[in-house]
Motif scaffolding. Structure first.
Motif, mmCIF file in Angstrom:
data_model
loop_
_atom_site.group_PDB
_atom_site.id
_atom_site.type_symbol
_atom_site.label_atom_id
_atom_site.label_comp_id
_atom_site.label_asym_id
_atom_site.label_seq_id
_atom_site.Cartn_x
_atom_site.Cartn_y
_atom_site.Cartn_z
ATOM 1 N N THR A 243 0.812 -1.224 0.000
ATOM 2 C CA THR A 243 0.000 0.000 0.000
ATOM 3 C C THR A 243 0.839 1.266 0.000
ATOM 4 O O THR A 243 0.387 2.310 -0.485
ATOM 5 N N THR A 269 -3.857 -7.115 -3.834
ATOM 6 C CA THR A 269 -4.408 -5.998 -3.069
ATOM 7 C C THR A 269 -5.468 -6.524 -2.099
ATOM 8 O O THR A 269 -6.223 -7.452 -2.428
ATOM 9 N N PRO A 271 -8.088 -4.755 -0.093
ATOM 10 C CA PRO A 271 -8.722 -3.472 0.200
ATOM 11 C C PRO A 271 -9.487 -3.395 1.508
ATOM 12 O O PRO A 271 -9.507 -2.344 2.149
ATOM 13 N N LEU A 275 -7.972 -0.426 3.685
ATOM 14 C CA LEU A 275 -8.781 0.775 3.901
ATOM 15 C C LEU A 275 -9.085 0.970 5.379
ATOM 16 O O LEU A 275 -9.175 2.090 5.863
ATOM 17 N N LEU A 290 -4.362 2.430 -0.265
ATOM 18 C CA LEU A 290 -4.502 1.245 -1.125
ATOM 19 C C LEU A 290 -3.302 1.119 -2.061
ATOM 20 O O LEU A 290 -2.667 2.120 -2.400
ATOM 21 N N LEU A 329 -13.206 -2.370 -3.877
ATOM 22 C CA LEU A 329 -12.068 -1.824 -4.628
ATOM 23 C C LEU A 329 -12.565 -0.945 -5.779
ATOM 24 O O LEU A 329 -11.990 0.121 -6.052
ATOM 25 N N THR A 332 -13.566 2.449 -4.343
ATOM 26 C CA THR A 332 -12.501 3.264 -3.741
ATOM 27 C C THR A 332 -11.314 3.489 -4.666
ATOM 28 O O THR A 332 -10.408 4.241 -4.317
ATOM 29 N N SER A 333 -11.296 2.846 -5.819
ATOM 30 C CA SER A 333 -10.190 3.053 -6.773
ATOM 31 C C SER A 333 -10.695 3.644 -8.081
ATOM 32 O O SER A 333 -10.022 3.528 -9.101
#
Ligand SMILES: [Zn+2]
Length: 432
Positions: A243, A269, A271, A275, A290, A329, A332-333
């Motif tokens: 991250t 990843t 998340p 997070l 992230l 994900l 938030t991405s």
């Protein structure tokens, strides 16, 4: 005549309806609807639903799942979560570890997971209890799930004396992968010497927990990549979290991503955990903490998504559902487009299979018939709906038939053969 015929299913976004036949546990044919063999022992009418290869869970912790009820407080940092869990670990029994691990696997299988890599903690607190439990589950549940077991030194190798010997013993017992955790030992060089040395000695792949922070100075991943190139282990090394890469200026993150691509390192990843635990040190405007998934994708790094923890100090959420984490994900991405949905589903399937070195995976003739069927007609709908109804097959045998509402019942039951029963002549979604 085939063992199983799935009719009128959709395999990709072109929406073309196909029939899939399964014989002796393998995909025997894939042909446009109505053009292949039409006789089968079992027939499932998919009615345009999407058929994916079985989901691959590339990074999960079994023995420390479901601990919320026994925690006396919540964690407020990564180190706090490690300490809370370390304290609880001393009270884990063989039975307790096994029960909670089994509950996770049942839930995951019910969600469509046919392959999983778990990190079993190896340290002087637990000894080899978690490893023994995971290896036992790997064997007894082999008809429902392919389980890879990582020997994982959660408490650090050198700061927790006795771990070196236990790690070696775990490999002798049959661990599939050598684990590492770069932020738990003071000297990174020593840690990497140990992990790469053990991998070479036993001829095993490596899987690191690394750079789990939002501190841009944490760059152990670059050292891991250089070692991977030097030792010729390209394609055999995975790294979870990563991250801090998301806190680097873009051009510096790009340089490392290109190094990861050259070294064939897969980034996993996580998340839900990332997070929850990262960004807490930022008094204002907390960072998301992230891994920079889009940047990694642009640099052709193989990225997969893992559930990691379920309902414990590290992650007081979760239900072992890869779709739930992929959806998180996406939100938030900034991955809300149709192409993003395709990429995210790939991260749960083909990319994760590549990270785990799974051979002959996917929807193709001759591959094991590990599959999950949805009522939804596209990857995007599957991601948005995260539907409860999924039909799951492992080597052509249906391993789930009730939807995840049955999980509580499955968890309470001791009967191992509940998952693994074949349903004769079942038709899917008769009312739709
Ligand atoms: Zn982990």
């Amino acid at each position: 005549m085939v063992d199983l015929l799935i009719t009128d299913t959709v395999l990709s976004k072109d929406g073309r309806q196909m029939d899939v036949g399964v014989s002796s546990g393998k995909i025997a044919f894939i042909s446009p609807s109505g053009e292949g063999i039409s006789e089968a022992v079992h027939v499932v009418h998919a009615k345009g639903g999407l058929l994916l290869p079985g989901l691959v869970e590339p990074h999960i912790h079994l023995e420390k799942a479901y601990l919320l009820d026994v925690m006396d407080r919540d964690a407020d940092s990564l180190q706090d979560a490690i300490q809370i869990t370390a304290k609880l670990k001393s009270s884990f029994t063989d039975e307790d570890i096994y029960e909670r691990s089994l509950a996770v696997i049942r839930q995951a299988v019910s969600n469509g997971v046919t392959h999983m890599r778990c990190h079993a903690e190896v340290d002087p607190i637990l000894g080899l209890k978690a490893m023994e439990s995971a290896l036992h589950l790997k064997q007894t549940l082999r008809h429902q799930l392919d389980l890879q077991v990582v020997a994982f030194p959660q408490e650090g190798v050198f700061r927790s004396p006795g771990t070196e010997e236990l790690m070696e013993e775990a490999l002798r017992m049959g661990a599939d992968v050598v684990g590492g955790i770069t932020y738990q030992d003071e000297c990174l060089e020593d840690h990497l010497d140990f992990a790469f040395g053990l991998a070479e000695k036993y001829g095993k792949p490596l899987d690191f927990h690394t750079d789990f922070s939002d501190n841009p100075n944490d760059r152990a991943i670059a050292d891991i990549a250089r070692r991977t190139l030097i030792t010729g282990m390209q394609g055999q090394v995975s790294a979870g979290h990563v991250t801090s890469l998301g806190s680097l200026p873009e051009h510096e993150a790009m340089d490392i991503a290109e190094l990861l691509h050259r070294a064939g390192i897969s980034v996993i990843t996580l998340p839900m955990t990332d997070l929850f635990l990262n960004g807490r040190g930022d008094a204002e405007g907390p960072r998301r903490g992230l891994a920079p998934v889009k940047l990694l994708q642009e640099c052709s790094v193989n990225v997969a998504i893992g559930v990691n923890n379920i309902r414990n100090a590290f992650t007081p959420f979760g239900k072992a559902d890869p779709l739930e984490v992929a959806w998180l994900l996406a939100v938030t991405s900034y991955m809300g487009g149709e192409r993003d949905a395709l990429a995210l589903i790939r991260m749960l399937t083909y990319n994760a299979a590549q990270a785990l070195g799974i051979e002959n995976y996917g929807m193709k003739v001759g591959a094991p018939a590990d599959m999950v069927l949805f009522r939804e007609r596209s990857e995007r709908d599957v991601l948005l709906d995260k539907p409860e109804t999924r039909m799951v097959w492992k080597s052509g045998v249906q391993v789930q038939q009730y939807g995840s509402k049955a999980i509580e019942w499955l968890r309470k039951s001791q009967a191992m053969d509940i998952i693994g029963t074949r349903v004769k002549g079942m038709k899917l979604w008769r009312n739709s």
